[in-house]
Every structure is written in structure tokens, then in C-alpha cells.
Design a protein around this motif. Structure first.
Motif, PDB file in Angstrom:
ATOM      1  N   VAL A  82      55.433 -31.977 -41.585  1.00 35.43           N
ATOM      2  CA  VAL A  82      55.667 -33.250 -40.759  1.00 35.43           C
ATOM      3  C   VAL A  82      56.483 -33.242 -39.489  1.00 35.43           C
ATOM      4  O   VAL A  82      57.415 -32.305 -39.146  1.00 35.43           O
ATOM      5  CB  VAL A  82      56.352 -34.355 -41.679  1.00 35.43           C
ATOM      6  CG1 VAL A  82      55.663 -34.580 -42.933  1.00 35.43           C
ATOM      7  CG2 VAL A  82      57.761 -33.928 -42.186  1.00 35.43           C
ATOM      8  N   ASP A  83      56.609 -34.247 -38.815  1.00 35.75           N
ATOM      9  CA  ASP A  83      57.252 -34.242 -37.465  1.00 35.75           C
ATOM     10  C   ASP A  83      58.802 -34.953 -37.553  1.00 35.75           C
ATOM     11  O   ASP A  83      59.394 -34.901 -36.626  1.00 35.75           O
ATOM     12  CB  ASP A  83      56.365 -35.025 -36.304  1.00 35.75           C
ATOM     13  CG  ASP A  83      55.155 -34.430 -36.001  1.00 35.75           C
ATOM     14  OD1 ASP A  83      55.356 -33.213 -35.784  1.00 35.75           O
ATOM     15  OD2 ASP A  83      54.161 -34.959 -35.675  1.00 35.75           O
ATOM     16  N   THR A  84      58.885 -35.240 -38.735  1.00 32.49           N
ATOM     17  CA  THR A  84      60.210 -35.999 -39.084  1.00 32.49           C
ATOM     18  C   THR A  84      61.217 -34.947 -39.181  1.00 32.49           C
ATOM     19  O   THR A  84      61.256 -33.789 -39.754  1.00 32.49           O
ATOM     20  CB  THR A  84      60.048 -36.669 -40.320  1.00 32.49           C
ATOM     21  OG1 THR A  84      59.031 -37.956 -40.047  1.00 32.49           O
ATOM     22  CG2 THR A  84      61.108 -37.645 -40.581  1.00 32.49           C
ATOM     23  N   ASP A  85      62.536 -35.199 -38.620  1.00 25.95           N
ATOM     24  CA  ASP A  85      63.608 -34.136 -38.674  1.00 25.95           C
ATOM     25  C   ASP A  85      64.222 -34.631 -39.942  1.00 25.95           C
ATOM     26  O   ASP A  85      64.886 -35.737 -40.254  1.00 25.95           O
ATOM     27  CB  ASP A  85      64.569 -34.484 -37.706  1.00 25.95           C
ATOM     28  CG  ASP A  85      65.830 -33.574 -37.755  1.00 25.95           C
ATOM     29  OD1 ASP A  85      65.891 -32.653 -38.425  1.00 25.95           O
ATOM     30  OD2 ASP A  85      66.782 -33.824 -37.218  1.00 25.95           O
ATOM     31  N   PHE A  89      57.777 -37.469 -51.666  1.00 28.63           N
ATOM     32  CA  PHE A  89      58.513 -37.013 -50.462  1.00 28.63           C
ATOM     33  C   PHE A  89      58.032 -37.981 -49.003  1.00 28.63           C
ATOM     34  O   PHE A  89      58.710 -38.375 -48.101  1.00 28.63           O
ATOM     35  CB  PHE A  89      58.317 -35.732 -49.900  1.00 28.63           C
ATOM     36  CG  PHE A  89      59.096 -35.366 -48.601  1.00 28.63           C
ATOM     37  CD1 PHE A  89      60.331 -35.049 -48.793  1.00 28.63           C
ATOM     38  CD2 PHE A  89      58.162 -34.992 -47.717  1.00 28.63           C
ATOM     39  CE1 PHE A  89      60.856 -34.627 -47.432  1.00 28.63           C
ATOM     40  CE2 PHE A  89      58.685 -34.484 -46.438  1.00 28.63           C
ATOM     41  CZ  PHE A  89      60.089 -34.431 -46.135  1.00 28.63           C
ATOM     42  N   LEU A  90      56.577 -37.851 -48.968  1.00 23.98           N
ATOM     43  CA  LEU A  90      55.992 -38.756 -47.940  1.00 23.98           C
ATOM     44  C   LEU A  90      56.340 -39.994 -47.671  1.00 23.98           C
ATOM     45  O   LEU A  90      56.645 -40.684 -46.765  1.00 23.98           O
ATOM     46  CB  LEU A  90      54.394 -38.363 -47.730  1.00 23.98           C
ATOM     47  CG  LEU A  90      54.118 -36.888 -47.250  1.00 23.98           C
ATOM     48  CD1 LEU A  90      52.323 -36.963 -47.443  1.00 23.98           C
ATOM     49  CD2 LEU A  90      54.697 -36.548 -46.274  1.00 23.98           C
ATOM     50  N   HIS A  91      56.496 -40.823 -49.039  1.00 21.11           N
ATOM     51  CA  HIS A  91      56.901 -42.017 -49.195  1.00 21.11           C
ATOM     52  C   HIS A  91      58.167 -42.154 -48.563  1.00 21.11           C
ATOM     53  O   HIS A  91      58.685 -43.131 -47.682  1.00 21.11           O
ATOM     54  CB  HIS A  91      56.978 -42.591 -50.705  1.00 21.11           C
ATOM     55  CG  HIS A  91      55.435 -42.951 -50.788  1.00 21.11           C
ATOM     56  ND1 HIS A  91      54.903 -44.040 -50.319  1.00 21.11           N
ATOM     57  CD2 HIS A  91      54.912 -42.930 -52.311  1.00 21.11           C
ATOM     58  CE1 HIS A  91      53.768 -44.513 -50.968  1.00 21.11           C
ATOM     59  NE2 HIS A  91      53.652 -43.589 -52.030  1.00 21.11           N
ATOM     60  N   ALA A 126      45.363 -41.265 -44.018  1.00 25.37           N
ATOM     61  CA  ALA A 126      46.244 -40.552 -43.268  1.00 25.37           C
ATOM     62  C   ALA A 126      47.334 -39.977 -44.343  1.00 25.37           C
ATOM     63  O   ALA A 126      47.345 -38.766 -44.212  1.00 25.37           O
ATOM     64  CB  ALA A 126      47.046 -41.376 -42.415  1.00 25.37           C
ATOM     65  N   MET A 127      47.728 -40.666 -45.289  1.00 23.65           N
ATOM     66  CA  MET A 127      48.568 -39.966 -46.234  1.00 23.65           C
ATOM     67  C   MET A 127      47.969 -39.043 -47.004  1.00 23.65           C
ATOM     68  O   MET A 127      48.324 -37.712 -47.364  1.00 23.65           O
ATOM     69  CB  MET A 127      49.353 -41.097 -47.048  1.00 23.65           C
ATOM     70  CG  MET A 127      50.275 -40.491 -48.103  1.00 23.65           C
ATOM     71  SD  MET A 127      51.129 -41.880 -48.773  1.00 23.65           S
ATOM     72  CE  MET A 127      52.489 -41.009 -49.693  1.00 23.65           C
ATOM     73  N   GLU A 128      46.844 -39.363 -47.560  1.00 25.04           N
ATOM     74  CA  GLU A 128      45.816 -38.442 -48.491  1.00 25.04           C
ATOM     75  C   GLU A 128      45.385 -37.074 -47.690  1.00 25.04           C
ATOM     76  O   GLU A 128      45.485 -36.201 -48.128  1.00 25.04           O
ATOM     77  CB  GLU A 128      44.732 -39.144 -48.923  1.00 25.04           C
ATOM     78  CG  GLU A 128      44.982 -40.299 -50.078  1.00 25.04           C
ATOM     79  CD  GLU A 128      43.902 -40.898 -50.617  1.00 25.04           C
ATOM     80  OE1 GLU A 128      42.683 -40.693 -50.086  1.00 25.04           O
ATOM     81  OE2 GLU A 128      44.111 -41.882 -51.195  1.00 25.04           O
ATOM     82  N   SER A 129      45.207 -37.368 -46.414  1.00 27.41           N
ATOM     83  CA  SER A 129      44.873 -36.118 -45.600  1.00 27.41           C
ATOM     84  C   SER A 129      46.046 -35.160 -45.525  1.00 27.41           C
ATOM     85  O   SER A 129      45.795 -33.998 -45.612  1.00 27.41           O
ATOM     86  CB  SER A 129      44.303 -36.776 -44.087  1.00 27.41           C
ATOM     87  OG  SER A 129      44.134 -35.622 -43.578  1.00 27.41           O
ATOM     88  N   LEU A 130      47.143 -35.817 -45.138  1.00 26.40           N
ATOM     89  CA  LEU A 130      48.542 -34.868 -44.969  1.00 26.40           C
ATOM     90  C   LEU A 130      48.796 -34.402 -46.443  1.00 26.40           C
ATOM     91  O   LEU A 130      49.078 -33.078 -46.329  1.00 26.40           O
ATOM     92  CB  LEU A 130      49.561 -35.742 -44.249  1.00 26.40           C
ATOM     93  CG  LEU A 130      50.884 -35.128 -44.199  1.00 26.40           C
ATOM     94  CD1 LEU A 130      50.715 -33.917 -43.271  1.00 26.40           C
ATOM     95  CD2 LEU A 130      51.872 -36.179 -43.644  1.00 26.40           C
ATOM     96  N   GLU A 131      48.541 -34.956 -47.385  1.00 29.53           N
ATOM     97  CA  GLU A 131      49.195 -34.348 -48.684  1.00 29.53           C
ATOM     98  C   GLU A 131      48.091 -33.170 -49.085  1.00 29.53           C
ATOM     99  O   GLU A 131      48.447 -32.186 -49.328  1.00 29.53           O
ATOM    100  CB  GLU A 131      48.741 -35.300 -49.860  1.00 29.53           C
ATOM    101  CG  GLU A 131      49.716 -36.720 -49.906  1.00 29.53           C
ATOM    102  CD  GLU A 131      49.612 -37.614 -50.924  1.00 29.53           C
ATOM    103  OE1 GLU A 131      50.134 -38.431 -51.079  1.00 29.53           O
ATOM    104  OE2 GLU A 131      48.231 -37.723 -51.429  1.00 29.53           O
ATOM    105  N   THR A 132      46.820 -33.403 -48.764  1.00 31.17           N
ATOM    106  CA  THR A 132      45.669 -32.533 -48.847  1.00 31.17           C
ATOM    107  C   THR A 132      46.172 -31.054 -47.971  1.00 31.17           C
ATOM    108  O   THR A 132      46.257 -30.096 -48.618  1.00 31.17           O
ATOM    109  CB  THR A 132      44.046 -32.902 -48.718  1.00 31.17           C
ATOM    110  OG1 THR A 132      44.058 -33.914 -49.580  1.00 31.17           O
ATOM    111  CG2 THR A 132      43.089 -31.890 -48.788  1.00 31.17           C
ATOM    112  N   GLU A 133      46.374 -31.335 -46.891  1.00 30.07           N
ATOM    113  CA  GLU A 133      46.951 -30.300 -46.015  1.00 30.07           C
ATOM    114  C   GLU A 133      48.066 -29.391 -46.392  1.00 30.07           C
ATOM    115  O   GLU A 133      48.128 -28.386 -46.297  1.00 30.07           O
ATOM    116  CB  GLU A 133      47.079 -30.936 -44.439  1.00 30.07           C
ATOM    117  CG  GLU A 133      47.499 -30.019 -43.417  1.00 30.07           C
ATOM    118  CD  GLU A 133      47.933 -30.802 -41.938  1.00 30.07           C
ATOM    119  OE1 GLU A 133      49.017 -30.140 -41.609  1.00 30.07           O
ATOM    120  OE2 GLU A 133      47.260 -31.489 -41.610  1.00 30.07           O
ATOM    121  N   ILE A 134      49.120 -30.173 -46.735  1.00 33.24           N
ATOM    122  CA  ILE A 134      50.216 -29.552 -47.255  1.00 33.24           C
ATOM    123  C   ILE A 134      49.934 -28.649 -48.414  1.00 33.24           C
ATOM    124  O   ILE A 134      50.465 -27.713 -48.786  1.00 33.24           O
ATOM    125  CB  ILE A 134      51.414 -30.735 -47.594  1.00 33.24           C
ATOM    126  CG1 ILE A 134      51.780 -31.537 -46.261  1.00 33.24           C
ATOM    127  CG2 ILE A 134      52.528 -30.099 -48.383  1.00 33.24           C
ATOM    128  CD1 ILE A 134      52.552 -32.543 -46.366  1.00 33.24           C
TER     129      ILE A 134
END
Length: 169
Positions: free
Chosen positions: A39-42, A128-130, A144-152
Motif C-alpha cells: 500500500v501507499d500509506t505510510d 489491516f486494509l480496513h 478495489a479492496m478485493e483486487s488489492l487483497e488478491t494481489e497481496i
């Protein structure tokens, strides 16, 4: 990696049913580290807690915080973020808390014929994403969230979690 980008994650076992899963802490640490990297979040030096509970404990949380009187697999409680920049000597920034229920998670993993650690990784990533602001309240956000979860999870060698399943609550 040149700098630490992972949050400090404390895993708290509050239900005896988790005592038979000695690798749970390591699985969660690995999943959250992978999510932080993606993720891009610090989140460097931020803190979060993961509470490993049972269906009774998560049902109480779900009822008290969401008004839903039933157990669920995972709940996230993002912390309020202070305004202004972090100053030297300030306490670490809290991302929030995640609660994961053993019986519901175990039942889902068994029903879906997924390894326990794969499903635990997924729920840790989801929680964590939440905490960092992702949600699935509408179709675009959910996608978007499911896509990121799948990627991770792919980075962890875990197959796509939503292939044969409805979205999580």
C-alpha cells in the motif's frame, strides 16, 4: 528494502481455542507485513493490535459496535488519527485493532477447503486494509479492496480468496 515500512503488530490471544494454532502469530505478522509493503500509506512505526478471540467474543463486539447480534469472521476498529504532524517523542501512531474469531474462521476455511493459514492471512490482510481506510460499502470500493487483497495474498503464495465465495461483511 531500504527502510522499515511495517507497522508494529501485537497479537493477543484471548480465547483458548487459538492455543492449538501456535503459528497464528507468525502468519498474521507475515500477512500484515505483505499488506504494508503493497500500500501507499505510510505505516512505518505505527502500531496495531490483533485480538484472536472466539465466536462469543466477536459476537459481543459485533453487537456492541455494529448492532449485529451474531458472530463474524473479522472486525476492524480504526483508531482516530491525531491532527498535525508526528513530533519526536510522540507515542507511536495507532492504526487500530483487528479481532478474528476462531470458530467462524475455522468453519469457513474447512467449508471452502482452504488451508487454515491461508484464510487467517486473508482475514489479517482484510482487517489491516480496513484500518488504513479501505472499505467495501459499494461495488467499486469492494472491487478495489478485493483486487488489492488478491494481489497481496498472491505475494504470499496464496490463491485468490474470492474465486468461489461471496464478499466478507
Amino acid at each position: 528494502m531500504s527502510q522499515l515500512t511495517h507497522p508494529i503488530t501485537e497479537v493477543l490471544v484471548v480465547a483458548d481455542c487459538w492455543r492449538n494454532e501456535p503459528e497464528a502469530d507468525a502468519v498474521i505478522q507475515r500477512a500484515i507485513a505483505a499488506a504494508a509493503d503493497a500500500v501507499d500509506t505510510d505505516v512505518a512505526d505505527a502500531e496495531l493490535a490483533v485480538m484472536l478471540t472466539d465466536d462469543s467474543g466477536i459476537r459481543t463486539l459485533n453487537c456492541n459496535w455494529r448492532g449485529i447480534d451474531k458472530p463474524t469472521n473479522v472486525l476492524s476498529f480504526p483508531a482516530l488519527q491525531p491532527s498535525g504532524a508526528q513530533k519526536p517523542g510522540d507515542a507511536p501512531r495507532m492504526l487500530g485493532d483487528i479481532a478474528i474469531a476462531y470458530e467462524t474462521m475455522r468453519r469457513e476455511a474447512d467449508e471452502e477447503q482452504k488451508p487454515f493459514d491461508h484464510h487467517l492471512s486473508h482475514l489479517a490482510v482484510h482487517g489491516f486494509l480496513h484500518l488504513i481506510g479501505y472499505d467495501h460499502e459499494n461495488d467499486d470500493d469492494a472491487e478495489a479492496m478485493e483486487s488489492l487483497e488478491t494481489e497481496i495474498l498472491a505475494q504470499l503464495g496464496i490463491p485468490a480468496p474470492y474465486a468461489d465465495r461471496e464478499r466478507m461483511d
